[in-house]
Design an enzyme around this catalytic site. Structure first.
Site, short mmCIF file in Angstrom:
data_model
loop_
_atom_site.label_atom_id
_atom_site.label_comp_id
_atom_site.label_asym_id
_atom_site.label_seq_id
_atom_site.Cartn_x
_atom_site.Cartn_y
_atom_site.Cartn_z
CB CYS A 383 -0.99 -0.05 1.15
SG CYS A 383 -2.47 0.90 0.78
CG HIS A 509 -3.60 -3.79 3.12
ND1 HIS A 509 -2.72 -3.25 4.03
CD2 HIS A 509 -4.21 -2.74 2.52
CE1 HIS A 509 -2.81 -1.93 4.00
NE2 HIS A 509 -3.70 -1.59 3.09
CD GLU A 511 -1.23 -6.37 5.19
OE1 GLU A 511 -0.93 -6.66 4.01
OE2 GLU A 511 -1.46 -5.20 5.56
N1 GLN Z 1 -2.18 6.60 2.78
C1 GLN Z 1 -2.24 5.85 1.55
C2 GLN Z 1 -3.60 5.98 0.89
O1 GLN Z 1 -4.56 6.33 1.53
C3 GLN Z 1 -1.89 4.40 1.80
C4 GLN Z 1 -2.85 3.70 2.70
C5 GLN Z 1 -2.31 2.42 3.26
O2 GLN Z 1 -1.10 2.19 3.29
N2 GLN Z 1 -3.20 1.58 3.77
O3 GLN Z 1 -3.72 5.70 -0.28
#
Ligand code: GLN
Length: 533
Positions: A383, A509, A511
């Site tokens: 992310c 994600h 994970e």
């Molecule tokens: N802050 C970034 C976004 O909102 C990444 C979010 C995250 O890592 N879950 O796109």
């Protein structure tokens, strides 16, 4: 068979591992062939933990259907291998929100709206919701917080009422406490447990089983004492001794006959022995790995283990799958500069740059990524970690020194990570990100394709910003390839560097979906790449 309900409360102190106990019991019941789920009722006023800083409450776990939930739901999914949903995590905020909205709609017909019965009715409705779906035979309900807290009282009251309303053989209550060991007296002390159970009894709830967290074996005498003072059968006082791994706890609970006495109490005709073959094989591999490898976890919340819970667990699963102990070195991204990155990251065979929000520690992530890219160290960016890999490449390879994510620099002339179109009109922060499972189509022949062994995958998301597609061609020409996209919207889900031994960033994600019995291919691939590095 009627749906059976098991309520789990905790006493004496917090952090006793109620979630692990709930997940372990659920695992044993599932392994006996029953259809089981677990839900968590949290006494705080936030609608969900999505707006909480991870330092407040640990990681925010995301479900398939896009709920931002308590990290215990991650344990439930990892132990059971089944998906949870929005309905599996309820907070006081959600309860009050529903009741107050109904009051404004005039649903209470002029009545005074009160904690009892209106709030407790709404709690009970939600406690029974998953049971009424017909999908499950047993519902375990974990009540967050500690008995005696002002916040948890309406939940305990709802449990009392349900125990009264449901047939006796359809519900039971388990109370988890701490039995501390006093070194000076060389004694285990039962008084805190007695007081905690008394508090529960004052609320009208008599536990059927008491599970005692302890550092030392509970003798028969200690068990009998607790049973006598707390009004339970001696066989219903169960010890939960500190385990070498959370994944060992189901076996410990089985040894204490917890699953057996639960099926007996709930009149479930089930004489199966829990089928835990896969689980035990996983534990065997976990216990005696043949290799080890050092991997850096670069993030800004590293001081709290719980902040990256699912990532740490995913490494445990992947390590076991690779017969390897993964030594995670948590590194605070703020500490990393361009100059010290090689020193700080020396000896690391792999680098994972974590998800996150906001500016703090962001540049440190960029420096760690540059080091991984240039030195050929296996890299996985998740992310924000993926987004910063894009920023780093734009700055260092494309030469756009001022490239940035619009999240921290909306005025950047090169917003290579930009706000998603449908986020532009969003002003409310809670529950408005791109959340939950979305499809991703992977380009054949790419590293990602190799890892997943499939062209179509689905992964969970939690973000507002995305890869800015107007730079895609330039990136590709310079060597950073977008290898996975959402088939409906075209949003870039995966980037990779074909010229690097292992360099991959994912907008989603992975994970959240890793379990002991189904370790995630991306984590396995990173561990394998690290072993070869
Ligand atoms: N802050 C970034 C976004 O909102 C990444 C979010 C995250 O890592 N879950 O796109």
């Amino acid at each position: 068979m009627n749906t059976k309900y098991i309520f789990i409360t905790g006493g004496v102190v917090s952090s006793l591992g109620k979630g692990i106990i709930a997940a372990s019991l659920a695992k044993l019941l599932q392994a006996r062939g029953l259809k089981v789920t677990i839900q968590k009722f949290d006494p705080y006023l936030n609608i969900d933990p999505g707006t909480l800083n991870p330092y407040e409450h640990g990681e925010c776990y995301v479900t398939e259907d896009g709920a931002e939930t308590d990290l215990d739901l991650g344990h439930y999914e990892r132990f059971l291998g089944v998906h949870t949903s929005k309905a599996n995590n309820v907070t006081t905020g959600k309860i009050y929100n529903t009741v107050i909205t109904k009051e404004r709609e005039g649903a209470y017909l002029g009545k005074t709206v009160q904690i009892v019965p209106h709030i407790t009715d709404e709690i009970k409705r939600r406690m029974l919701l998953l049971g009424n779906s017909g999908k499950y035979e047993v519902i375990l309900t974990e009540i967050g917080g500690t008995v005696g807290d002002m916040e948890s009282q309406p939940f305990v009251e709802a449990v009392r009422q349900l125990q009264w309303e449901l047939p006796e053989e359809d519900c039971m209550s388990i109370h988890l406490t701490l039995v501390p060991y006093l070194k000076a007296a060389k004694e285990l002390k039962t008084k805190p447990t007695q007081h905690s159970v008394q508090m529960l009894q004052q609320c009208g709830v008599q536990p059927d089983v008491i599970i005692c967290r302890t550092e030392h074996e509970l003798s028969g005498d200690v068990r009998r004492k607790i049973a006598l003072f707390c009004n339970v059968q001696p066989g219903h006082v169960i010890q939960s001794i500190d385990a070498w791994s959370i994944y060992q706890v189901p076996l410990n609970m089985h040894e204490e006959h917890l699953d057996e006495l639960v099926v007996r109490k709930l009149h479930i005709d089930n004489y199966n022995r829990p089928e835990l073959g896969n689980w035990c094989r996983f534990l065997d591999r976990l216990k005696s790995p043949e290799k080890e490898v050092d991997i850096a976890l670069v993030g800004k919340y590293v001081a709290l283990q719980d902040a990256y819970k699912s990532i740490l667990e995913a490494f445990i699963h992947a390590g076991a799958a690779c017969n390897c102990r993964v030594n995670i070195h948590s590194i605070l991204s703020e500490d990393i500069t361009e100059d010290n990155a090689p020193e700080i990251l020396k000896g690391m065979k792999g680098i994972l740059v974590a998800p996150g929000f906001g500016e703090r520690g962001l540049e440190g992530k960029v420096h760690a990524i540059k080091y991984a890219r240039v030195a050929g160290i296996p890299f996985l960016g998740i992310c924000l970690g993926m987004q910063m890999a894009v920023v780093e490449f734009a700055r260092d390879v494309l030469g756009y020194k001022d490239a940035a994510s619009a999240e921290v620099n909306p005025m950047s002339p090169h917003p290579v990570i930009d706000l998603m179109e449908d986020q532009k009109s969003t002003t409310i922060k809670g529950g408005t990100m791109r959340l939950g499972a979305y499809d991703c189509q992977i380009e054949k022949g790419s590293l990602a394709y190799n890892i997943y062994g499939s062209e179509f995958i689905s992964e969970r998301h939690r973000h507002r910003y995305e890869f800015n597609a107007s730079y895609a061609e330039e990136f590709e020409k310079a060597g950073l390839k977008a290898s996975g996209h959402n088939p409906q919207t075209g949003l870039t889900e995966i980037v990779e560097l074909p010229s690097h031994p292992f360099f991959i960033g994912v907008q989603f994600h992975p994970e959240y979906k890793s379990t002991p019995e189904n370790p995630h291919p991306l984590f396995i691939a990173l561990v394998k790449a690290a072993l070869n590095a």
